[in-house]
Design an enzyme around this catalytic site. Structure first.
Site, short mmCIF file in Angstrom:
data_model
loop_
_atom_site.label_atom_id
_atom_site.label_comp_id
_atom_site.label_asym_id
_atom_site.label_seq_id
_atom_site.Cartn_x
_atom_site.Cartn_y
_atom_site.Cartn_z
N LYS A 109 0.78 -1.24 -0.35
CA LYS A 109 0.17 -0.26 -0.17
C LYS A 109 0.39 1.34 0.13
O LYS A 109 1.64 1.32 0.54
CB LYS A 109 -0.64 -0.46 0.96
CG LYS A 109 -2.07 0.80 1.39
CD LYS A 109 -2.01 1.15 2.50
CE LYS A 109 -3.18 2.72 2.03
NZ LYS A 109 -3.58 3.19 3.19
N GLY A 170 -8.54 9.67 9.78
CA GLY A 170 -8.78 9.48 11.45
C GLY A 170 -9.36 10.11 11.68
O GLY A 170 -9.51 11.29 12.85
N ALA A 196 -9.61 6.32 4.82
CA ALA A 196 -9.18 6.92 5.43
C ALA A 196 -10.57 7.82 5.52
O ALA A 196 -11.66 8.25 4.06
CB ALA A 196 -8.39 8.05 4.45
N GLY A 197 -11.04 8.37 6.71
CA GLY A 197 -11.76 9.52 7.05
C GLY A 197 -13.25 8.73 7.31
O GLY A 197 -14.18 9.55 7.58
N ASN A 218 -10.10 2.06 9.72
CA ASN A 218 -8.80 2.01 10.72
C ASN A 218 -9.04 2.71 12.47
O ASN A 218 -9.93 2.06 13.25
CB ASN A 218 -7.42 2.10 10.35
CG ASN A 218 -6.72 1.82 11.82
OD1 ASN A 218 -5.18 2.28 11.05
ND2 ASN A 218 -7.03 1.31 12.82
N THR A 219 -8.84 3.93 11.66
CA THR A 219 -9.80 4.75 13.09
C THR A 219 -10.85 4.14 13.86
O THR A 219 -11.03 4.84 14.90
CB THR A 219 -9.39 5.85 12.65
OG1 THR A 219 -7.79 5.84 12.18
CG2 THR A 219 -9.76 6.91 13.98
#
Length: 272
Positions: A109, A170, A196-197, A218-219
């Protein structure tokens, strides 16, 4: 009546990246979790088959001593190293080669975020790094801003996917780049992974309903009070969004339209 949705999704609608089939369309990152146990439970609950690992945060030479790598089974998930923390194409190439030399599959990645506050990916270095990595035999999945032109250029270079951000890493803000991602999806001939986001399962469902091929989270999982249950929620939302896309969403209308018309099959049924 048996529920055949999961069977349909898993067996007849795989995610295909670089010729490799995956049942799950949810990718999971491994940062920010409070313990290896929490991470392990999250991964299992998510159903993911692709797990990203930041090369700068793990000891890939001694996976048995690393809390993240120790809970990842290469027979169950593809460990996808990412170049998070690299600021130049050369740094990204160096990290990728270290991962390959340590025995990980040559999948990477590509993540180049030199700007420290918003961690936005550098488009120029990303394009340069993708070319270097592909020439060196890597399967490249690049994380990018939601830029349709860059996405097309990367595809033309030979990247396996394009991974536009929904919002800054995040932030949990959701699909702030929705209109641009729509263009990327429309033009892409490789899988589009929204990365992301995404902070809520509804964000994942929305991305999949738009036609994204997969999402990476993830976050949102690490921030949750119950990591395992949130992973399950994202799993179901991702599946639901994909199924809705496959089914075909109805058109949006400016005015109301009765769902129970006075003509049609009801009227015709009286004649039978």
């Amino acid at each position: 009546m048996k529920d055949t949705n999961n069977k349909y999704l898993y067996n007849n609608d795989p995610l295909i990246i670089a010729g490799r089939k995956f049942k799950s369309r949810l990718l999971v990152g491994t940062g920010k979790f409070p313990s290896a146990e929490a991470l392990c439970k999250t991964i299992k609950a998510s159903g993911t088959e692709i797990v990203t690992v930041a090369l700068r945060r793990v000891d890939i030479k001694k996976p048995e001593n690393d809390s993240i790598l120790s809970v990842l089974n290469p027979k169950e998930v593809l460990i996808l190293p990412n170049t998070s923390g690299a600021k130049t194409a050369e740094e990204a190439l160096k990290l990728a080669r270290i991962a390959r030399a340590a025995g990980l599959e040559p999948w990477i990645k590509l993540e180049l975020t030199p700007e420290p506050r918003y961690l936005l990916p550098d488009p120029i270095e990303t394009l340069k790094a993708a070319e270097l990595l592909i020439k060196d035999g890597f399967t490249v999945l690049p994380y990018i801003q939601a830029d349709p032109i860059l996405a097309k250029r990367l595809e033309e270079l030979g990247t396996a996917t394009v991974m536009p951000l929904g919002a800054p890493i995040g932030s949990n803000k959701g699909l702030k780049t929705k209109e641009l991602i729509k263009i990327i999806i429309e033009q892409a001939n490789v899988p589009v992974v929204v990365d992301a986001g995404l902070g809520a399962p509804s964000h994942s469902a929305e991305a999949m309903e738009m036609g994204a091929d997969a999402v990476l989270v993830n976050t949102a999982l690490a921030d949750a009070q119950n990591h395992e249950e949130m992973a399950m929620a994202f799993r179901l939302a991702t599946e639901a969004g994909r199924l809705a896309f496959r089914a075909g969403l109805g058109p949006q209308r400016e005015t109301a339209e009765a769902s129970s018309p006075l003509t049609g099959f009801l009227f015709n049924s009286k004649k039978q």
